[in-house]
Motif scaffolding. Structure first.
Motif, PDB file in Angstrom:
ATOM      1  N   GLY A 213      30.036  38.929  42.882  1.00 44.87           N
ATOM      2  CA  GLY A 213      30.284  40.360  42.890  1.00 44.87           C
ATOM      3  C   GLY A 213      31.261  40.858  41.854  1.00 44.87           C
ATOM      4  O   GLY A 213      31.449  42.068  41.714  1.00 44.87           O
ATOM      5  N   GLY A 214      31.926  39.949  41.123  1.00 39.87           N
ATOM      6  CA  GLY A 214      32.768  40.362  40.016  1.00 39.87           C
ATOM      7  C   GLY A 214      34.170  40.793  40.359  1.00 39.87           C
ATOM      8  O   GLY A 214      34.956  41.132  39.470  1.00 39.87           O
ATOM      9  N   LYS A 215      34.545  40.802  41.637  1.00 39.66           N
ATOM     10  CA  LYS A 215      35.888  41.222  42.031  1.00 39.66           C
ATOM     11  C   LYS A 215      36.806  40.016  42.184  1.00 39.66           C
ATOM     12  O   LYS A 215      36.389  38.955  42.660  1.00 39.66           O
ATOM     13  N   ASP A 216      38.084  40.207  41.802  1.00 39.56           N
ATOM     14  CA  ASP A 216      39.049  39.110  41.835  1.00 39.56           C
ATOM     15  C   ASP A 216      39.945  39.139  43.071  1.00 39.56           C
ATOM     16  O   ASP A 216      40.668  38.179  43.333  1.00 39.56           O
ATOM     17  N   ASP A 217      39.948  40.242  43.819  1.00 42.74           N
ATOM     18  CA  ASP A 217      40.923  40.452  44.889  1.00 42.74           C
ATOM     19  C   ASP A 217      40.648  39.555  46.098  1.00 42.74           C
ATOM     20  O   ASP A 217      39.519  39.125  46.350  1.00 42.74           O
ATOM     21  N   TYR A 218      41.695  39.339  46.878  1.00 43.78           N
ATOM     22  CA  TYR A 218      41.608  38.496  48.068  1.00 43.78           C
ATOM     23  C   TYR A 218      42.577  38.992  49.133  1.00 43.78           C
ATOM     24  O   TYR A 218      43.420  39.860  48.886  1.00 43.78           O
ATOM     25  N   TYR A 219      42.468  38.415  50.326  1.00 44.52           N
ATOM     26  CA  TYR A 219      43.457  38.682  51.378  1.00 44.52           C
ATOM     27  C   TYR A 219      43.715  37.398  52.150  1.00 44.52           C
ATOM     28  O   TYR A 219      42.904  36.468  52.135  1.00 44.52           O
ATOM     29  N   HIS A 220      44.862  37.337  52.827  1.00 42.58           N
ATOM     30  CA  HIS A 220      45.216  36.180  53.643  1.00 42.58           C
ATOM     31  C   HIS A 220      44.589  36.309  55.025  1.00 42.58           C
ATOM     32  O   HIS A 220      44.681  37.361  55.663  1.00 42.58           O
ATOM     33  N   ASP A 221      43.988  35.233  55.482  1.00 43.77           N
ATOM     34  CA  ASP A 221      43.442  35.193  56.828  1.00 43.77           C
ATOM     35  C   ASP A 221      44.592  35.145  57.847  1.00 43.77           C
ATOM     36  O   ASP A 221      45.751  34.945  57.487  1.00 43.77           O
TER      37      ASP A 221
END
Length: 255
Positions: A213-221
């Motif tokens: 999808g081209g996005k670099d962002d993430y979040y912590h579980d």
């Protein structure tokens, strides 16, 4: 402390790398539909123990982590990019699994990761895994004396970005030796000709982490370790420990 390793020290790291490679091979062989992540962790633990080595991840507690890592391997499924905890989750047909493993032999560390589809996966997931492995191969090929860190980073990420993949923000490879994470940082995105000069004796872990999808962002579980893609798309992770020598790069984490 110098970041550069002697030939004898690189040989010791090769022994640690061999342990890691064998553990990953055993995990991949047993990662089938109906097998739990905890069972895979037990397999890796057994291989590492049989070699008389010490797991690098078990009880690893960096300053940013609220709790020590509880597993021997990281098992990241589908939208989990890295640092997934090997728990009771049972693998399903089509899951995309990334497995990261590290081990110490006589105080020297090896670190590597693989990604693969369990059962019958989608063509898109298989292409993602292939693209991640290709990014790793390009990074390894660029790990040569005289190149700059930016050359290596661009080799990893430039083509991946052009192909439409995201690269996990704020994360990349690292130096490795007596500790699992050491200087220098090894970015997955960069500009050619920039950064530190790569020298003979430098040993680094190269590890692209690609996201659909081209996005670099993430979040912590909620477990405070697992990093998941912010767009909910699947991710893959490939890694090798690599020594830079006068004769070219040497991959230390092969069987």
């Amino acid at each position: 402390m110098s970041m550069l390793k002697s030939p004898d020290q690189i040989m010791m790291m090769r022994e640690a790398g061999r342990v890691v490679a064998n553990a990953l091979s055993a995990v991949r062989e047993q990662a089938e539909v109906g097998v739990s992540l905890k069972e895979l962790d037990d397999i890796a633990a057994s291989v590492i123990s049989d070699f008389g080595a010490k797991p690098a991840f078990k009880d690893y507690h960096p300053r940013w982590a609220a709790v020590p890592f509880p597993g021997v391997i990281c098992t990241s499924v589908n939208d989990a990019v890295v640092h997934g905890i090997p728990n009771g989750y049972v693998l399903e047909d089509g899951d995309l699994l990334s497995v990261d493993c590290g081990a110490f032999v006589e105080g020297w560390c090896g670190d590597a990761a693989i990604s693969f589809v369990v059962g019958i996966g989608s063509p898109e997931d298989k292409e993602l895994v292939e693209a991640t492995e290709a990014a790793l191969a390009r990074g390894i090929d660029a790990a040569r004396t005289g190149n700059k860190m930016g050359d290596l980073a661009y080799a990893i990420g430039g083509e991946a970005k052009r192909a439409g993949y995201g690269l996990l923000a704020d994360h990349g490879g690292h130096g490795i030796g007596r500790t699992m994470h050491a200087e220098p940082p090894v970015p997955n995105l960069g500009r050619p000709g920039r950064g530190m000069k790569l020298e003979e004796g430098l040993v680094i872990a190269i590890e692209p982490m690609l996201i659909l999808g081209g996005k670099d962002d993430y979040y912590h579980d909620e477990d405070e370790w697992t990093l998941r893609s912010a767009n909910g798309r699947r991710a893959a992770h490939s890694e090798h420990t690599v020594a830079i020598t006068a004769d070219g790069p040497i991959v230390l984490t092969l069987p």
